[in-house]
Scaffold this active site. Sequence first.
Site, PDB file in Angstrom:
ATOM      1  N   PRO A   1      -4.105   0.387  18.635  1.00 17.46           N
ATOM      2  CA  PRO A   1      -3.852  -0.063  17.256  1.00 17.46           C
ATOM      3  C   PRO A   1      -4.041   1.020  16.183  1.00 17.46           C
ATOM      4  CG  PRO A   1      -5.838  -1.081  18.131  1.00 17.46           C
ATOM      5  CD  PRO A   1      -5.232  -0.306  19.239  1.00 17.46           C
TER       6      PRO A   1
ATOM      7  N   TYR B   1       3.964   6.549   9.943  1.00 25.88           N
ATOM      8  CA  TYR B   1       3.102   5.398   9.635  1.00 25.88           C
ATOM      9  C   TYR B   1       3.901   4.304   8.918  1.00 25.88           C
ATOM     10  CZ  TYR B   1      -1.139   2.794   8.568  1.00 25.88           C
ATOM     11  OH  TYR B   1      -2.111   1.820   8.518  1.00 25.88           O
TER      12      TYR B   1
ATOM     13  N   TYR C   1      -9.135   5.520   7.504  1.00 26.50           N
ATOM     14  CA  TYR C   1      -9.273   5.902   8.921  1.00 26.50           C
ATOM     15  C   TYR C   1     -10.316   7.013   8.963  1.00 26.50           C
ATOM     16  CZ  TYR C   1      -4.938   3.397  10.021  1.00 26.50           C
ATOM     17  OH  TYR C   1      -3.982   2.424  10.204  1.00 26.50           O
TER      18      TYR C   1
ATOM     19  N   LYS D   1       1.065  -0.084  15.028  1.00 25.92           N
ATOM     20  CA  LYS D   1       2.452  -0.173  15.499  1.00 25.92           C
ATOM     21  C   LYS D   1       2.752  -1.374  16.393  1.00 25.92           C
ATOM     22  CE  LYS D   1       3.806   3.188  13.222  1.00 25.92           C
ATOM     23  NZ  LYS D   1       4.207   2.616  11.937  1.00 25.92           N
TER      24      LYS D   1
ATOM     25  N   HIS E   1       0.852  -1.195   0.000  1.00 25.81           N
ATOM     26  CA  HIS E   1       0.000   0.000   0.000  1.00 25.81           C
ATOM     27  C   HIS E   1       0.887   1.243   0.000  1.00 25.81           C
ATOM     28  CE1 HIS E   1      -4.186  -1.578   1.357  1.00 25.81           C
ATOM     29  NE2 HIS E   1      -3.596  -2.402   0.513  1.00 25.81           N
TER      30      HIS E   1
HETATM   31  P1  FAS Z   1       1.614 -11.741  21.668  1.00 28.12           P
HETATM   32  O1  FAS Z   1       0.645 -11.361  22.730  1.00 28.12           O
HETATM   33  O2  FAS Z   1       1.174 -11.840  20.257  1.00 28.12           O
HETATM   34  O3  FAS Z   1       2.269 -13.166  22.021  1.00 28.12           O
HETATM   35  C1  FAS Z   1       2.623 -13.487  23.355  1.00 28.12           C
HETATM   36  C2  FAS Z   1       2.514 -15.001  23.490  1.00 28.12           C
HETATM   37  O4  FAS Z   1       2.954 -15.354  24.807  1.00 28.12           O
HETATM   38  C3  FAS Z   1       1.082 -15.493  23.354  1.00 28.12           C
HETATM   39  O5  FAS Z   1       1.013 -16.527  22.397  1.00 28.12           O
HETATM   40  C4  FAS Z   1       0.726 -15.994  24.751  1.00 28.12           C
HETATM   41  O6  FAS Z   1      -0.125 -17.120  24.727  1.00 28.12           O
HETATM   42  C5  FAS Z   1       2.081 -16.351  25.317  1.00 28.12           C
HETATM   43  N1  FAS Z   1       2.148 -16.294  26.786  1.00 28.12           N
HETATM   44  C6  FAS Z   1       1.579 -15.379  27.609  1.00 28.12           C
HETATM   45  N2  FAS Z   1       1.877 -15.670  28.889  1.00 28.12           N
HETATM   46  C7  FAS Z   1       2.650 -16.798  28.876  1.00 28.12           C
HETATM   47  C8  FAS Z   1       3.254 -17.584  29.876  1.00 28.12           C
HETATM   48  N3  FAS Z   1       3.136 -17.261  31.166  1.00 28.12           N
HETATM   49  N4  FAS Z   1       3.961 -18.681  29.511  1.00 28.12           N
HETATM   50  C9  FAS Z   1       4.105 -18.986  28.191  1.00 28.12           C
HETATM   51  N5  FAS Z   1       3.543 -18.285  27.177  1.00 28.12           N
HETATM   52  C10 FAS Z   1       2.826 -17.195  27.530  1.00 28.12           C
HETATM   53  N6  FAS Z   1      -1.370  -4.527  16.618  1.00 28.12           N
HETATM   54  C11 FAS Z   1      -1.451  -3.856  15.454  1.00 28.12           C
HETATM   55  O7  FAS Z   1      -0.415  -3.396  14.946  1.00 28.12           O
HETATM   56  N7  FAS Z   1      -2.673  -3.696  14.832  1.00 28.12           N
HETATM   57  C12 FAS Z   1      -3.834  -4.236  15.355  1.00 28.12           C
HETATM   58  O8  FAS Z   1      -4.910  -4.093  14.785  1.00 28.12           O
HETATM   59  C13 FAS Z   1      -3.776  -4.950  16.560  1.00 28.12           C
HETATM   60  N8  FAS Z   1      -4.916  -5.538  17.091  1.00 28.12           N
HETATM   61  C14 FAS Z   1      -4.813  -6.224  18.287  1.00 28.12           C
HETATM   62  C15 FAS Z   1      -5.948  -6.841  18.873  1.00 28.12           C
HETATM   63  C16 FAS Z   1      -5.843  -7.534  20.094  1.00 28.12           C
HETATM   64  C17 FAS Z   1      -7.071  -8.186  20.712  1.00 28.12           C
HETATM   65  C18 FAS Z   1      -4.596  -7.597  20.754  1.00 28.12           C
HETATM   66  C19 FAS Z   1      -4.460  -8.309  22.096  1.00 28.12           C
HETATM   67  C20 FAS Z   1      -3.474  -7.003  20.181  1.00 28.12           C
HETATM   68  C21 FAS Z   1      -3.569  -6.322  18.934  1.00 28.12           C
HETATM   69  N9  FAS Z   1      -2.462  -5.729  18.329  1.00 28.12           N
HETATM   70  C22 FAS Z   1      -2.520  -5.062  17.162  1.00 28.12           C
HETATM   71  C23 FAS Z   1      -1.193  -5.814  18.924  1.00 28.12           C
HETATM   72  C24 FAS Z   1      -0.642  -7.187  18.606  1.00 28.12           C
HETATM   73  O9  FAS Z   1      -0.633  -7.371  17.222  1.00 28.12           O
HETATM   74  C25 FAS Z   1       0.691  -7.267  19.262  1.00 28.12           C
HETATM   75  O10 FAS Z   1       1.444  -6.090  19.077  1.00 28.12           O
HETATM   76  C26 FAS Z   1       1.487  -8.452  18.809  1.00 28.12           C
HETATM   77  O11 FAS Z   1       0.703  -9.599  18.987  1.00 28.12           O
HETATM   78  C27 FAS Z   1       2.758  -8.478  19.647  1.00 28.12           C
HETATM   79  O12 FAS Z   1       3.335  -9.717  19.511  1.00 28.12           O
HETATM   80  P2  FAS Z   1       4.021 -10.414  20.781  1.00 28.12           P
HETATM   81  O13 FAS Z   1       4.848  -9.416  21.483  1.00 28.12           O
HETATM   82  O14 FAS Z   1       4.631 -11.666  20.248  1.00 28.12           O
HETATM   83  O15 FAS Z   1       2.834 -10.716  21.804  1.00 28.12           O
HETATM   84  C1  PHB Z   2      -6.072  -4.245  10.692  1.00 29.97           C
HETATM   85  O1  PHB Z   2      -6.192  -4.454   9.465  1.00 29.97           O
HETATM   86  O2  PHB Z   2      -6.348  -5.096  11.562  1.00 29.97           O
HETATM   87  C2  PHB Z   2      -5.563  -2.896  11.148  1.00 29.97           C
HETATM   88  C3  PHB Z   2      -5.033  -2.024  10.207  1.00 29.97           C
HETATM   89  C4  PHB Z   2      -4.556  -0.787  10.627  1.00 29.97           C
HETATM   90  C5  PHB Z   2      -4.625  -0.447  11.974  1.00 29.97           C
HETATM   91  C6  PHB Z   2      -5.144  -1.341  12.918  1.00 29.97           C
HETATM   92  C7  PHB Z   2      -5.617  -2.569  12.498  1.00 29.97           C
HETATM   93  O3  PHB Z   2      -4.169   0.768  12.390  1.00 29.97           O
END
Ligand code: FAS
Ligand code: PHB
Length: 393
Positions: free
Chosen positions: A293, A385, A201, A297, A72
């Site tokens: 989100p 961005y 957005y 980032k 994009h």
């Molecule tokens: P993660 O949370 O992905 O991974 C951590 C892992 O550790 C998990 O698999 C968990 O099960 C495991 N874990 C936890 N405790 C443990 C323990 N005690 N023992 C062993 N394992 C354990 N980011 C964006 O950029 N855009 C978005 O739209 C966006 N939407 C999101 C929506 C939700 C609901 C959430 C929660 C996050 C969102 N994020 C978004 C942020 C997300 O993408 C994170 O930044 C990304 O998953 C970060 O990756 P990790 O640091 O690997 O953490």
């Molecule tokens: C998504 O596609 O999930 C998405 C894209 C941009 C954002 C957040 C989420 O800023």
Amino acid sequence: MRTQVAIIGGGPAGLLLSQILDLKGIRSVILERKSREYVLGRIRAGVLEQGLADMLRAAGVGDRMDREGQIHEGTDIAFAGKRHRIDFAGLTGGETVMVYGQTEVTHDLYDARDALGGSIIDEAKNVEINGIDTHTPSVVYEKDGQIHTLHCDFIAGCDGSHGVCRTSIPADIRREYEKVYPFGWLGVLSETPPVSRELIYNHHPEGFALCSMRSNSLSRYYVQVPREEKIDDWGDERFWEMLKRRLPEEISASLVTGPSIEKSIAPLRSFVSEPLSYGRLFLAGDAGHIVPPTGAKGLNLAASDVHYLSDALISYYRTNDEDLLRRYSETALKRVWKATRFSWWMTTLLHHFPENEGFGDRIQQTELEYLFSSKAAQTVLAENYVGLPYEPS
Ligand code: FAS
Ligand code: PHB
């Protein structure tokens, strides 16, 4: 059991770190609390910065992303019923983002780890980390009813926002910064064609909305909802009605709706824990920080943390020099805080804050009008961005 780096958490941060270290001959074991199926079922981020896309390619995990992902070159920001385009490529000398779901990134990383015979222990319960202030740390965990101890040189805390690693740093050393927003994002995934080729957005007096996608036949939409909303109160029809109400007429008129195949509410907050390391423990990704989100980032910060941490670990095992490890937290936090600022700014610019009625609303409108009257202001948005450079370690 013994390894060089024990990685707690099998999400994108842990998997990517393990893959990069493996390619440099450094052994690691990932301990993941959930089943692989559960981890692969999560629907989260959708936008990859160039830095993360390049890291995946360098780690041999970029082929499917390059085949199925979408480059994009800009995004739309809509307000007062009109849409305006931020031309990433034009404003940053050609930089772009890759639209490719975090779910797919995680799939590709698991496949890559399996292909190299990587050690991932899932459903590892009651993980406990010990000796982080010594040169012989260890991790105790339970698997299939048996208690195991994993001896290691270093522990990478990649266990997300609800993990155990961050709080293993003594409270008198740890400093936490948090801002909780009075709303969350209700997200829907639907097997429908996206309403637009690029993301939109959308600012609306009632609340924010975001039009995104995973492919030309899989759309991802979000609407701002009050923090206390419950997902059970949101049938598909109610969601689509709200989304249509918030989008400019010309966009909602072409919106293709359909049944949700995933629907969830994510609360929004900004959170940074300092430092990101203590003794032989190093935090990376959501384990150390959370961003709303709005700036896309979260996943990308996990990648830059892993970039710095893997550099530091590779340097240590090559030269026995701990300098980069000692400087990891300071180096990673510089980029974390810049992305935290941008995510806060985008959230403040585009969401409705009930407590800001009056003056706050007029400032928000002025900010949006200024943004679209100033190439300099658009350049600031664009360069943040697409992703600020990874500072040299
Ligand atoms: P993660 O949370 O992905 O991974 C951590 C892992 O550790 C998990 O698999 C968990 O099960 C495991 N874990 C936890 N405790 C443990 C323990 N005690 N023992 C062993 N394992 C354990 N980011 C964006 O950029 N855009 C978005 O739209 C966006 N939407 C999101 C929506 C939700 C609901 C959430 C929660 C996050 C969102 N994020 C978004 C942020 C997300 O993408 C994170 O930044 C990304 O998953 C970060 O990756 P990790 O640091 O690997 O953490
Ligand atoms: C998504 O596609 O999930 C998405 C894209 C941009 C954002 C957040 C989420 O800023």
